[in-house]
Design a protein around this motif. Structure first.
Motif, PDB file in Angstrom:
ATOM      1  N   HIS A 157       3.528   5.331  -2.418  1.00 55.86           N
ATOM      2  CA  HIS A 157       4.062   6.659  -2.084  1.00 55.86           C
ATOM      3  C   HIS A 157       3.966   7.580  -3.310  1.00 55.86           C
ATOM      4  O   HIS A 157       4.207   7.146  -4.440  1.00 55.86           O
ATOM      5  CB  HIS A 157       5.524   6.503  -1.630  1.00 55.86           C
ATOM      6  CG  HIS A 157       6.067   7.733  -0.995  1.00 55.86           C
ATOM      7  ND1 HIS A 157       6.536   8.795  -1.730  1.00 55.86           N
ATOM      8  CD2 HIS A 157       6.186   8.093   0.302  1.00 55.86           C
ATOM      9  CE1 HIS A 157       6.940   9.739  -0.907  1.00 55.86           C
ATOM     10  NE2 HIS A 157       6.730   9.340   0.336  1.00 55.86           N
ATOM     11  N   TRP A 293      11.374  -3.351  14.677  1.00 59.30           N
ATOM     12  CA  TRP A 293      10.032  -2.912  15.091  1.00 59.30           C
ATOM     13  C   TRP A 293      10.088  -1.558  15.815  1.00 59.30           C
ATOM     14  O   TRP A 293       9.211  -0.724  15.673  1.00 59.30           O
ATOM     15  CB  TRP A 293       9.320  -3.984  15.947  1.00 59.30           C
ATOM     16  CG  TRP A 293       9.960  -4.239  17.300  1.00 59.30           C
ATOM     17  CD1 TRP A 293      10.859  -5.206  17.602  1.00 59.30           C
ATOM     18  CD2 TRP A 293       9.744  -3.488  18.512  1.00 59.30           C
ATOM     19  NE1 TRP A 293      11.238  -5.122  18.916  1.00 59.30           N
ATOM     20  CE2 TRP A 293      10.551  -4.079  19.495  1.00 59.30           C
ATOM     21  CE3 TRP A 293       8.951  -2.393  18.854  1.00 59.30           C
ATOM     22  CZ2 TRP A 293      10.609  -3.600  20.806  1.00 59.30           C
ATOM     23  CZ3 TRP A 293       8.996  -1.919  20.162  1.00 59.30           C
ATOM     24  CH2 TRP A 293       9.816  -2.520  21.119  1.00 59.30           C
ATOM     25  N   MET A 296      10.687   1.150  13.288  1.00 63.92           N
ATOM     26  CA  MET A 296       9.429   1.403  12.567  1.00 63.92           C
ATOM     27  C   MET A 296       8.487   2.239  13.435  1.00 63.92           C
ATOM     28  O   MET A 296       7.820   3.162  12.946  1.00 63.92           O
ATOM     29  CB  MET A 296       8.785   0.072  12.153  1.00 63.92           C
ATOM     30  CG  MET A 296       7.583   0.224  11.252  1.00 63.92           C
ATOM     31  SD  MET A 296       7.794   1.410   9.877  1.00 63.92           S
ATOM     32  CE  MET A 296       8.252   0.349   8.527  1.00 63.92           C
ATOM     33  N   LEU A 297       8.491   1.948  14.725  1.00 66.15           N
ATOM     34  CA  LEU A 297       7.653   2.729  15.640  1.00 66.15           C
ATOM     35  C   LEU A 297       8.092   4.202  15.633  1.00 66.15           C
ATOM     36  O   LEU A 297       7.269   5.116  15.546  1.00 66.15           O
ATOM     37  CB  LEU A 297       7.765   2.141  17.055  1.00 66.15           C
ATOM     38  CG  LEU A 297       6.834   2.743  18.102  1.00 66.15           C
ATOM     39  CD1 LEU A 297       5.392   2.362  17.782  1.00 66.15           C
ATOM     40  CD2 LEU A 297       7.190   2.218  19.496  1.00 66.15           C
ATOM     41  N   ALA A 299       9.662   5.682  13.242  1.00 66.11           N
ATOM     42  CA  ALA A 299       9.345   6.232  11.917  1.00 66.11           C
ATOM     43  C   ALA A 299       7.869   6.631  11.860  1.00 66.11           C
ATOM     44  O   ALA A 299       7.522   7.704  11.344  1.00 66.11           O
ATOM     45  CB  ALA A 299       9.660   5.194  10.843  1.00 66.11           C
ATOM     46  N   VAL A 300       7.008   5.792  12.425  1.00 66.91           N
ATOM     47  CA  VAL A 300       5.567   6.098  12.432  1.00 66.91           C
ATOM     48  C   VAL A 300       5.311   7.323  13.313  1.00 66.91           C
ATOM     49  O   VAL A 300       4.522   8.200  12.960  1.00 66.91           O
ATOM     50  CB  VAL A 300       4.755   4.864  12.913  1.00 66.91           C
ATOM     51  CG1 VAL A 300       3.301   5.223  13.142  1.00 66.91           C
ATOM     52  CG2 VAL A 300       4.870   3.738  11.892  1.00 66.91           C
ATOM     53  N   ASN A 302       7.361   9.761  13.813  1.00 64.47           N
ATOM     54  CA  ASN A 302       7.798  10.923  13.006  1.00 64.47           C
ATOM     55  C   ASN A 302       6.704  11.351  12.027  1.00 64.47           C
ATOM     56  O   ASN A 302       6.444  12.541  11.858  1.00 64.47           O
ATOM     57  CB  ASN A 302       9.062  10.579  12.213  1.00 64.47           C
ATOM     58  CG  ASN A 302      10.323  10.857  13.016  1.00 64.47           C
ATOM     59  OD1 ASN A 302      10.279  11.572  14.017  1.00 64.47           O
ATOM     60  ND2 ASN A 302      11.435  10.296  12.596  1.00 64.47           N
ATOM     61  N   ALA A 303       6.085  10.337  11.404  1.00 63.83           N
ATOM     62  CA  ALA A 303       5.028  10.647  10.429  1.00 63.83           C
ATOM     63  C   ALA A 303       3.843  11.312  11.134  1.00 63.83           C
ATOM     64  O   ALA A 303       3.255  12.266  10.616  1.00 63.83           O
ATOM     65  CB  ALA A 303       4.585   9.374   9.721  1.00 63.83           C
ATOM     66  N   LEU A 304       3.535  10.822  12.325  1.00 67.44           N
ATOM     67  CA  LEU A 304       2.426  11.381  13.087  1.00 67.44           C
ATOM     68  C   LEU A 304       2.729  12.822  13.500  1.00 67.44           C
ATOM     69  O   LEU A 304       1.898  13.731  13.352  1.00 67.44           O
ATOM     70  CB  LEU A 304       2.199  10.504  14.327  1.00 67.44           C
ATOM     71  CG  LEU A 304       0.949  10.792  15.150  1.00 67.44           C
ATOM     72  CD1 LEU A 304      -0.291  10.451  14.328  1.00 67.44           C
ATOM     73  CD2 LEU A 304       0.956   9.946  16.436  1.00 67.44           C
ATOM     74  N   ASN A 320      11.257   8.027   8.120  1.00 69.41           N
ATOM     75  CA  ASN A 320       9.794   7.863   8.107  1.00 69.41           C
ATOM     76  C   ASN A 320       9.530   6.434   7.600  1.00 69.41           C
ATOM     77  O   ASN A 320      10.478   5.745   7.181  1.00 69.41           O
ATOM     78  CB  ASN A 320       9.122   8.966   7.252  1.00 69.41           C
ATOM     79  CG  ASN A 320       9.484   8.882   5.783  1.00 69.41           C
ATOM     80  OD1 ASN A 320       9.522   7.808   5.183  1.00 69.41           O
ATOM     81  ND2 ASN A 320       9.778  10.025   5.185  1.00 69.41           N
ATOM     82  N   PRO A 321       8.301   5.965   7.666  1.00 67.03           N
ATOM     83  CA  PRO A 321       8.074   4.561   7.287  1.00 67.03           C
ATOM     84  C   PRO A 321       8.547   4.245   5.866  1.00 67.03           C
ATOM     85  O   PRO A 321       9.068   3.150   5.612  1.00 67.03           O
ATOM     86  CB  PRO A 321       6.550   4.409   7.409  1.00 67.03           C
ATOM     87  CG  PRO A 321       6.150   5.425   8.420  1.00 67.03           C
ATOM     88  CD  PRO A 321       7.075   6.585   8.225  1.00 67.03           C
ATOM     89  N   TYR A 322       8.419   5.205   4.958  1.00 71.79           N
ATOM     90  CA  TYR A 322       8.815   4.942   3.578  1.00 71.79           C
ATOM     91  C   TYR A 322      10.341   4.846   3.439  1.00 71.79           C
ATOM     92  O   TYR A 322      10.863   3.906   2.831  1.00 71.79           O
ATOM     93  CB  TYR A 322       8.265   6.031   2.653  1.00 71.79           C
ATOM     94  CG  TYR A 322       8.604   5.753   1.220  1.00 71.79           C
ATOM     95  CD1 TYR A 322       7.948   4.750   0.512  1.00 71.79           C
ATOM     96  CD2 TYR A 322       9.618   6.455   0.573  1.00 71.79           C
ATOM     97  CE1 TYR A 322       8.280   4.463  -0.791  1.00 71.79           C
ATOM     98  CE2 TYR A 322       9.951   6.180  -0.734  1.00 71.79           C
ATOM     99  CZ  TYR A 322       9.280   5.183  -1.418  1.00 71.79           C
ATOM    100  OH  TYR A 322       9.628   4.899  -2.706  1.00 71.79           O
TER     101      TYR A 322
END
Ligand SMILES: NC(=O)C1=CN([C@@H]2O[C@H](COP(=O)(O)OP(=O)(O)OC[C@H]3O[C@@H](n4cnc5c(N)ncnc54)[C@H](O)[C@@H]3O)[C@@H](O)[C@H]2O)C=CC1
Ligand SMILES: CC(C)CCC[C@@H](C)[C@H]1CC[C@H]2[C@@H]3[C@H](O)CC4=CC(=O)CC[C@]4(C)[C@H]3CC[C@]12C
Length: 369
Positions: A157, A293, A296-297, A299-300, A302-304, A320-322
């Motif tokens: 990061h 899981w 994490m989905l 969070a991913v 959100n990032a997308l 977010n994933p981080y």
């Protein structure tokens, strides 16, 4: 009176002096550094609260400037004895580009070092971060470790990468000859997650809880410990290090110190509840409500969304994933290096730190309503 004036001989510069930590460092210096003659506060954005500081015996000089501009840094530093470099771009939410984070945190630090050399400022205290060490991308726990605990520090990061590079620059600069022929003495302080009066993320989480009807839903297992330290104690460590660097240059020069105090070891959410609970919020669930899981989905996703929406607006949620990986990986510190090297003891007990933070939250809350 003459004695007092004579004792006041030092000029300090605090970069980022209007930030969350910077403001506490500035106030602490004025309260606890009797040798101070002038305090320069250098920041991109100056706070109006600085005006109230200008009535004492110490000359308070506010300088609006940018650490990425080498000439501005050098001009601000001319004649300073000590620089406390806390300015930084703290962004783990994707608000700024990786290039900007690098420019402020790494190039900005390089500019501070070069300005020391150019102007003859001999003592540099750098605010680093626990993130220089971890948690790493593999999610390895760092359980009550110290400055010598072996740990695979691998980052991807932009924020931890930038802090690690900047810290390395600061430590490598120790011993460089500054203008006038004396050696530069540097050291780095690594706070864990800082909390206390002025902590914006705590307020964001509080408002999120209010929107959810006074509830927060547990997302992280209670067994995951996350290191936290009170802002007043972090500020006090900066003041002490700056004070002791001259006398103990051989011991402290080029060293790193975790910032620690008596704050309890808890999960990120349980720790926040120490303050949010008395403000009327409730943490629902003894276990995470959603499986990891699924979080994490989200969070991913959100990032997308952040990436898709970027041309239109800035979407930067807490999850977010981080940040999920950060909150979900044990990282706590147990050390006494600062006590051994420069006699640090926390200035604020856990009870006092907690009370002060709650009072601030409650006061802010009533202003907001
Ligand atoms: N908040 C935390 O939990 C932790 C923070 N840190 C470090 O502590 C330092 C202070 O962090 P915070 O007070 O939380 O952040 P903050 O964002 O409240 O304060 C940073 C200050 O630096 C100033 N700044 C940013 N870019 C600048 C530039 N280009 N030129 C001049 N000034 C600039 C900002 O205006 C702000 O006043 C940072 O270096 C951060 O990496 C380390 C560990 C934990
Ligand atoms: C339920 C969600 C997953 C909760 C999200 C919490 C996160 C916003 C925060 C969890 C850990 C925090 C970071 C940590 O305390 C260490 C830090 C050190 C720094 O140098 C800067 C701040 C921070 C990155 C801090 C930021 C918020 C968290 C990621």
């Amino acid at each position: 009176m003459a004695d007092f004036a004579q004792a006041q001989k030092l000029v300090y510069l605090v970069t980022g002096g209007c930030g969350f930590l910077g403001e506490h460092v500035v106030r602490m210096l004025l309260q606890r550094e009797p040798r101070l003659r002038e305090l320069r506060i250098f920041d991109l954005h100056l706070g109006s609260w600085l005006e109230e500081l200008k009535t004492g015996t110490v000359q308070v000089t506010a300088i609006q400037g940018d650490v990425t501009q080498a000439d501005e840094v050098a001009a601000a530093m001319a004649g300073a004895h000590v620089v406390i470099h806390t300015a930084g771009l703290v962004d783990v939410f994707g608000r700024a580009s990786p290039e900007t984070i690098h420019e402020v945190n790494v190039q900005g630090t390089q500019n501070v070092i070069e300005a020391c050399v150019q102007t003859g400022t001999q003592f540099l205290v750098y605010t680093s971060s626990m993130e220089v060490v971890g948690p790493n991308i593999k999610g390895h726990p760092f359980y009550r470790g110290n400055e010598d605990t072996p740990y695979e520090a691998v980052h991807r990061h932009p924020y931890p990468c930038s802090k690690a590079l900047a810290e390395q620059l600061v430590l490598e600069a120790n011993g460089r000859e500054v203008h006038g022929g004396l050696p530069l003495v540097t050291c780095a302080l690594r706070p864990t997650g800082i909390y206390g009066e002025g902590h914006q993320i705590m307020r964001d989480i509080y408002h999120q809880g209010l929107r959810l009807g006074g509830r927060l839903f547990r997302a992280i297992p209670a067994s995951v410990e996350h290191g936290r330290v009170y802002v007043g104690n972090v500020a006090w460590m900066h003041v002490l290090v700056a004070r002791e660097l001259e006398q103990r240059a051989a011991l402290m020069g080029g060293q790193v110190y975790f910032c620690y105090d008596k704050s309890p070891y808890k999960s990120y959410e349980d720790f926040n509840m120490e303050f949010l609970g008395p403000c009327g919020l409730r943490l629902v669930g003894t276990r995470p409500l959603l499986p990891y899981w699924l979080l994490m989905l989200l969070a991913v996703l959100n990032a997308l969304l952040q990436w898709l929406l970027r041309p239109l607006l800035l979407y930067a949620p807490l999850l977010n994933p981080y940040t999920l990986a950060m909150a979900n990986t044990t990282f706590t510190v147990s050390t006494n290096k600062a006590q051994r090297h420069f006699g640090y003891e926390p200035l604020f007990s856990w009870e006092e730190s907690r009370t002060r933070t709650i009072l601030w939250m409650q006061a802010k809350d009533s202003v907001a309503q």
